[in-house]
Design an enzyme around this catalytic site. Structure first.
Site, PDB file in Angstrom:
ATOM      1  N   CYS A   1     -46.758-159.973 -77.850  1.00 34.06           N
ATOM      2  CA  CYS A   1     -47.570-159.018 -77.130  1.00 34.06           C
ATOM      3  C   CYS A   1     -48.151-159.760 -75.706  1.00 34.06           C
ATOM      4  O   CYS A   1     -48.191-158.930 -74.670  1.00 34.06           O
ATOM      5  CB  CYS A   1     -49.266-158.853 -77.810  1.00 34.06           C
ATOM      6  SG  CYS A   1     -49.672-160.481 -78.660  1.00 34.06           S
TER       7      CYS A   1
ATOM      8  N   HIS B   1     -56.356-160.432 -75.739  1.00 36.79           N
ATOM      9  CA  HIS B   1     -56.151-161.523 -74.809  1.00 36.79           C
ATOM     10  C   HIS B   1     -56.486-161.312 -73.449  1.00 36.79           C
ATOM     11  O   HIS B   1     -56.611-160.078 -72.829  1.00 36.79           O
ATOM     12  CB  HIS B   1     -54.762-161.959 -74.649  1.00 36.79           C
ATOM     13  CG  HIS B   1     -54.040-161.785 -76.159  1.00 36.79           C
ATOM     14  ND1 HIS B   1     -54.369-162.934 -77.109  1.00 36.79           N
ATOM     15  CD2 HIS B   1     -52.893-160.941 -76.551  1.00 36.79           C
ATOM     16  CE1 HIS B   1     -53.487-162.700 -78.156  1.00 36.79           C
ATOM     17  NE2 HIS B   1     -52.684-161.808 -77.783  1.00 36.79           N
TER      18      HIS B   1
HETATM   19  P1  NAD Z   1     -49.372-157.976 -90.641  1.00 30.62           P
HETATM   20  O1  NAD Z   1     -49.466-159.355 -91.544  1.00 30.62           O
HETATM   21  O2  NAD Z   1     -50.547-157.253 -90.109  1.00 30.62           O
HETATM   22  O3  NAD Z   1     -48.464-156.894 -91.383  1.00 30.62           O
HETATM   23  C1  NAD Z   1     -47.257-157.267 -91.893  1.00 30.62           C
HETATM   24  C2  NAD Z   1     -46.825-156.355 -93.112  1.00 30.62           C
HETATM   25  O4  NAD Z   1     -45.653-156.860 -93.650  1.00 30.62           O
HETATM   26  C3  NAD Z   1     -47.986-156.352 -94.230  1.00 30.62           C
HETATM   27  O5  NAD Z   1     -48.266-154.857 -94.392  1.00 30.62           O
HETATM   28  C4  NAD Z   1     -47.368-156.961 -95.336  1.00 30.62           C
HETATM   29  O6  NAD Z   1     -47.675-156.162 -96.637  1.00 30.62           O
HETATM   30  C5  NAD Z   1     -45.782-156.698 -95.008  1.00 30.62           C
HETATM   31  N1  NAD Z   1     -45.201-157.657 -95.557  1.00 30.62           N
HETATM   32  C6  NAD Z   1     -45.399-159.104 -95.977  1.00 30.62           C
HETATM   33  N2  NAD Z   1     -44.522-159.707 -96.432  1.00 30.62           N
HETATM   34  C7  NAD Z   1     -43.567-158.906 -96.454  1.00 30.62           C
HETATM   35  C8  NAD Z   1     -42.000-159.035 -97.024  1.00 30.62           C
HETATM   36  N3  NAD Z   1     -41.572-159.889 -97.242  1.00 30.62           N
HETATM   37  N4  NAD Z   1     -41.264-157.763 -96.862  1.00 30.62           N
HETATM   38  C9  NAD Z   1     -41.715-156.553 -96.300  1.00 30.62           C
HETATM   39  N5  NAD Z   1     -42.924-156.356 -96.018  1.00 30.62           N
HETATM   40  C10 NAD Z   1     -43.854-157.602 -96.029  1.00 30.62           C
HETATM   41  O7  NAD Z   1     -48.436-158.541 -89.270  1.00 30.62           O
HETATM   42  P2  NAD Z   1     -48.443-158.059 -87.948  1.00 30.62           P
HETATM   43  O8  NAD Z   1     -49.611-158.596 -87.249  1.00 30.62           O
HETATM   44  O9  NAD Z   1     -48.418-156.371 -87.997  1.00 30.62           O
HETATM   45  O10 NAD Z   1     -47.448-158.653 -87.332  1.00 30.62           O
HETATM   46  C11 NAD Z   1     -46.160-158.254 -87.478  1.00 30.62           C
HETATM   47  C12 NAD Z   1     -44.899-158.885 -86.488  1.00 30.62           C
HETATM   48  O11 NAD Z   1     -45.483-158.330 -85.037  1.00 30.62           O
HETATM   49  C13 NAD Z   1     -45.005-160.438 -86.403  1.00 30.62           C
HETATM   50  O12 NAD Z   1     -43.618-160.765 -86.196  1.00 30.62           O
HETATM   51  C14 NAD Z   1     -46.221-160.548 -85.443  1.00 30.62           C
HETATM   52  O13 NAD Z   1     -45.785-161.885 -84.751  1.00 30.62           O
HETATM   53  C15 NAD Z   1     -45.812-159.693 -84.330  1.00 30.62           C
HETATM   54  N6  NAD Z   1     -46.663-159.127 -83.647  1.00 30.62           N
HETATM   55  C16 NAD Z   1     -48.073-158.973 -83.971  1.00 30.62           C
HETATM   56  C17 NAD Z   1     -49.213-158.794 -82.934  1.00 30.62           C
HETATM   57  C18 NAD Z   1     -50.498-158.769 -83.545  1.00 30.62           C
HETATM   58  O14 NAD Z   1     -51.299-159.075 -82.693  1.00 30.62           O
HETATM   59  N7  NAD Z   1     -50.921-158.302 -84.728  1.00 30.62           N
HETATM   60  C19 NAD Z   1     -48.943-158.597 -81.786  1.00 30.62           C
HETATM   61  C20 NAD Z   1     -47.448-158.474 -81.426  1.00 30.62           C
HETATM   62  C21 NAD Z   1     -46.539-158.959 -82.343  1.00 30.62           C
END
Ligand code: NAD
Length: 341
Positions: free
Chosen positions: A140, A220
């Protein structure tokens, strides 16, 4: 219609799923969860077929009134492309599965660049996606930086960038993370990982970043300084931002001086989940000193800015829209993304 599977229906995955469903040229063929949760109910509510990694958990889902369409591999097989939005590090473990099934996949910023071998931003390198099986949407913070730096580089040439990221401590629903009452240097050493992450998309940019984490959940805040190659004026810079479809301007007249007020604004605008998909550059902060020194503050909504990038990346990898502007226009129109300001 491009058949899209969302592997990992969490903070990012649920937003990408809604964005895919809104596009005229793609459909959600399934989303995946590991356990019963509020998000599983939302998938049901939206009508997205729900798949689970471990079928032994099927009775727990059914007991909660949530139908399970099958296991994750069945979902992956039915897809043209997978958006992997699992927690950082899980995507790397999933990559061999996508390779075995011969499926295209998009990873998120929690994975290292090497997991995909190609990092993406729609405005900066859309055309380079052609021929790749995998891509990664930079984080992000990096997405916000790349949009701004690329726009400035195209217009004036960027000699060097120095930026400080004041990062949100946790997402609003994340009750396990902090800090509650501290400013945490993250990391104490310099540079932070954001500069090298920006260089995965813009390798020629000289950039050094510093970062700290503060007790907020909304967004942020970036403090950015750039030395430009060509002399310019504040008005010319503002015009570049006004013309950019994913850079918004937080006008002085709104009186907004904080992430909290900006979030209230996006909420009042009726944005889904209060999402600010675009950068939020504070008009009053935009400054050009001595012709070539540029400064600004920008707010970056961590949960939202990568969402339209995932959508454009789907078209870029599938090769269904060759022109980045065509894809960006389609994505923005379907989302209702008209940059603030
Ligand atoms: P999150 O924890 O909110 O969601 C992850 C999802 O994946 C959950 O629904 C969980 O049930 C599922 N999950 C967990 N283990 C799993 C597995 N082994 N197989 C399949 N599904 C599984 O995470 P998020 O914040 O959405 O982050 C996801 C990605 O996006 C990460 O790489 C993170 O760094 C990136 N990201 C997050 C943000 C943020 O601010 N949240 C911003 C940009 C990028």
């Amino acid at each position: 219609m491009i058949k899209v599977a969302i592997n990992g229906y969490g903070t990012i995955g649920k937003r990408v799923a809604d964005a895919v469903a809104a596009q005229p040229d793609m459909e959600v063929i399934g989303v995946s969860k590991t356990s019963v949760s509020a998000e599983a109910y939302i998938a049901k509510e939206r009508g997205f077929p729900l798949y689970i990694a471990d079928l032994s958990k099927k009775p727990a889902f059914e007991k909660a009134g949530i139908e399970v369409a099958g296991d994750v591999e069945t979902m992956l097989l039915a897809a043209d492309i997978i958006v992997d939005a699992t927690p950082g590090g899980v995507g790397e473990k999933n990559r061999p599965i996508y390779e075995r099934l011969g499926k295209k996949a998009i990873f998120q910023g929690g994975e290292d660049h090497e997991v995909a071998g190609f990092s993406f931003n729609a405005h900066a390198n859309y055309r380079e996606a052609e021929g790749h099986q995998f891509a990664r949407i930079v984080s992000c913070n990096s997405t916000g930086l790349v949009r701004l730096i690329h726009a400035m580089d195209q217009a004036f040439g960027v000699d060097r960038v120095r930026a400080v990221m004041v990062r949100r401590g946790a997402d609003p629903d994340d009750i396990k993370r902090g800090p509650i009452d501290a400013i945490v240097l993250n990391p104490v050493s310099i540079p932070s990982h954001h500069g090298p992450d920006v260089q995965t998309v813009l390798p020629h940019i000289n950039i050094v970043t510093l970062a700290m984490i503060v007790p907020t959940t909304f967004m942020h805040m970036h403090s950015i300084q750039m030395d430009l190659k060509r002399e310019t004026t504040r008005d010319e810079v503002l015009k570049v931002f006004e013309d950019h479809s994913r850079i918004g301007i937080v006008r002085k007249a709104t009186g907004i001086k904080s992430n909290a007020q900006l979030r209230e604004y996006t909420q009042d605008l009726g944005r889904p989940r209060t999402d600010l998909w675009e950068n939020g550059v504070f008009e009053e902060s935009v400054s050009v000193l001595a012709g070539k020194e540029f400064y600004c503050f920008q707010a970056i909504h961590q949960e939202a800015d990568v969402v339209p990038e995932n959508i454009d990346c789907i078209r870029a990898l599938m090769g269904t829209a060759k022109d980045p502007e065509e894809s960006i226009r389609m994505t923005n129109k379907a989302l209702g993304l008209v940059a603030i300001g």
